[in-house]
Enzyme design. Structure first.
Site, mmCIF file in Angstrom:
data_model
loop_
_atom_site.group_PDB
_atom_site.id
_atom_site.type_symbol
_atom_site.label_atom_id
_atom_site.label_comp_id
_atom_site.label_asym_id
_atom_site.label_seq_id
_atom_site.Cartn_x
_atom_site.Cartn_y
_atom_site.Cartn_z
ATOM 1 N N GLY A 1 -3.625 13.361 -0.285
ATOM 2 C CA GLY A 1 -3.278 12.654 -1.517
ATOM 3 C C GLY A 1 -2.703 13.523 -2.621
ATOM 4 O O GLY A 1 -2.811 13.185 -3.805
ATOM 5 N N THR A 2 -2.034 14.627 -2.260
ATOM 6 C CA THR A 2 -1.446 15.445 -3.331
ATOM 7 C C THR A 2 -0.274 14.702 -3.996
ATOM 8 O O THR A 2 -0.038 14.887 -5.190
ATOM 9 C CB THR A 2 -0.978 16.831 -2.835
ATOM 10 O OG1 THR A 2 0.062 16.670 -1.871
ATOM 11 C CG2 THR A 2 -2.123 17.625 -2.240
ATOM 12 N N ASN A 3 0.428 13.870 -3.240
ATOM 13 C CA ASN A 3 1.502 13.081 -3.866
ATOM 14 C C ASN A 3 0.929 12.005 -4.788
ATOM 15 O O ASN A 3 1.489 11.732 -5.846
ATOM 16 C CB ASN A 3 2.419 12.471 -2.811
ATOM 17 C CG ASN A 3 3.407 13.489 -2.281
ATOM 18 O OD1 ASN A 3 4.385 13.817 -2.948
ATOM 19 N ND2 ASN A 3 3.139 14.037 -1.104
ATOM 20 N N MET B 1 -0.117 7.190 7.362
ATOM 21 C CA MET B 1 0.259 7.555 8.724
ATOM 22 C C MET B 1 0.433 6.361 9.667
ATOM 23 O O MET B 1 0.199 6.479 10.863
ATOM 24 C CB MET B 1 -0.766 8.544 9.299
ATOM 25 C CG MET B 1 -0.893 9.825 8.482
ATOM 26 S SD MET B 1 0.686 10.660 8.210
ATOM 27 C CE MET B 1 0.986 11.298 9.849
ATOM 28 N N ASN C 1 8.832 5.519 0.435
ATOM 29 C CA ASN C 1 8.085 6.542 1.177
ATOM 30 C C ASN C 1 8.623 7.921 0.817
ATOM 31 O O ASN C 1 9.788 8.052 0.425
ATOM 32 C CB ASN C 1 8.275 6.295 2.687
ATOM 33 C CG ASN C 1 7.525 7.298 3.543
ATOM 34 O OD1 ASN C 1 6.368 7.629 3.270
ATOM 35 N ND2 ASN C 1 8.176 7.814 4.574
ATOM 36 N N HIS D 1 9.187 11.643 2.623
ATOM 37 C CA HIS D 1 9.201 12.257 3.949
ATOM 38 C C HIS D 1 9.558 13.742 3.808
ATOM 39 O O HIS D 1 10.479 14.091 3.060
ATOM 40 C CB HIS D 1 10.230 11.545 4.837
ATOM 41 C CG HIS D 1 10.286 12.116 6.211
ATOM 42 N ND1 HIS D 1 9.353 11.809 7.172
ATOM 43 C CD2 HIS D 1 11.132 13.025 6.765
ATOM 44 C CE1 HIS D 1 9.634 12.495 8.278
ATOM 45 N NE2 HIS D 1 10.703 13.234 8.062
#
Ligand code: GRF
Length: 196
Positions: free
Chosen positions: A12-14, A92, A109, A111
């Site tokens: 969860g760093t984003n 995921m 998203n 990526h």
């Protein structure tokens, strides 16, 4: 103000980058809910620490995607929290029809490669093994194909001679944390229209 929902399976760093950007006042959205398919995801902990509604919704029988009945539960939860834009942040599972039709052009998203190069898993490792000299990250709209929707933003990261998969992924993530909040801001402020 636009309400976003964040789906995350891991660290969860984003998600954290989105939380920080909102706190700093540089991202004019609110996070309505955070959902994970992994009860132990640190992302859920980060959400709770930030005072956000955080839910684990069991992913059901399939490893790589959510069956329609499970997607329905995710969609219902997102709708209950007033979510208008879904941000996948290390989620995921492949997104299928029930999701896409409930949130048309409203799912994005991040990526860890310069798409269309290296779609799929561990894109930083793929880049290293291929031997490219530059890779990076991409924020894109989600459609029925994996890692293939319209591109919103990209950032470039050089591959260094002594990079390991870990060091390269770390440097890619530093850029992710800059471009994900920025991409959400572009949508929230109407500078990118749904769908690209
Ligand atoms: C990121 O590298 C992102 O590009 C990919 O999954 C990873 C999630 O990292 N989709 P985190 O959970 O946000 O730290």
């Amino acid at each position: 103000m636009l309400t976003i929902g964040v789906l995350a399976s891991g660290q969860g760093t984003n998600l954290q980058a989105l939380i920080e950007a909102i706190k700093e006042g540089s991202l004019p959205v609110r996070i309505g809910v955070v959902i994970s398919d992994n009860a132990g995801a640190y992302a859920l902990e980060r959400a709770r620490k930030a005072g956000l509604p955080a839910h684990y919704i069991a992913p059901g029988p399939r490893l790589t995607y959510l069956v329609p009945e499970v997607e329905k539960k995710y969609v219902a939860c997102l709708q209950q929290h007033g979510v208008e834009l879904i941000c996948l942040a290390g989620f995921m599972r492949v997104i299928k029809k029930t999701f896409l039709s409930a949130f048309p052009n409203r799912i994005i998203n991040i990526h860890p490669s310069l798409l269309p190069a290296f779609p799929g898993l561990e894109a930083w490792r793929q880049a290293l093994e291929y031997g490219v000299k530059f890779t990076g990250c991409t924020v894109h709209f989600v459609n029925e194909k994996v890692d293939a929707g319209r591109i919103i933003l990209q950032a470039v990261v050089p591959v260094l001679p002594d990079d390991t998969p870990e060091t390269l992924h770390r440097r890619i993530q530093e850029k992710e944390h800059l471009i994900y909040p920025l991409a959400v801001k572009l949508i929230a402020t109407g500078r990118v229209s749904p769908g690209g």
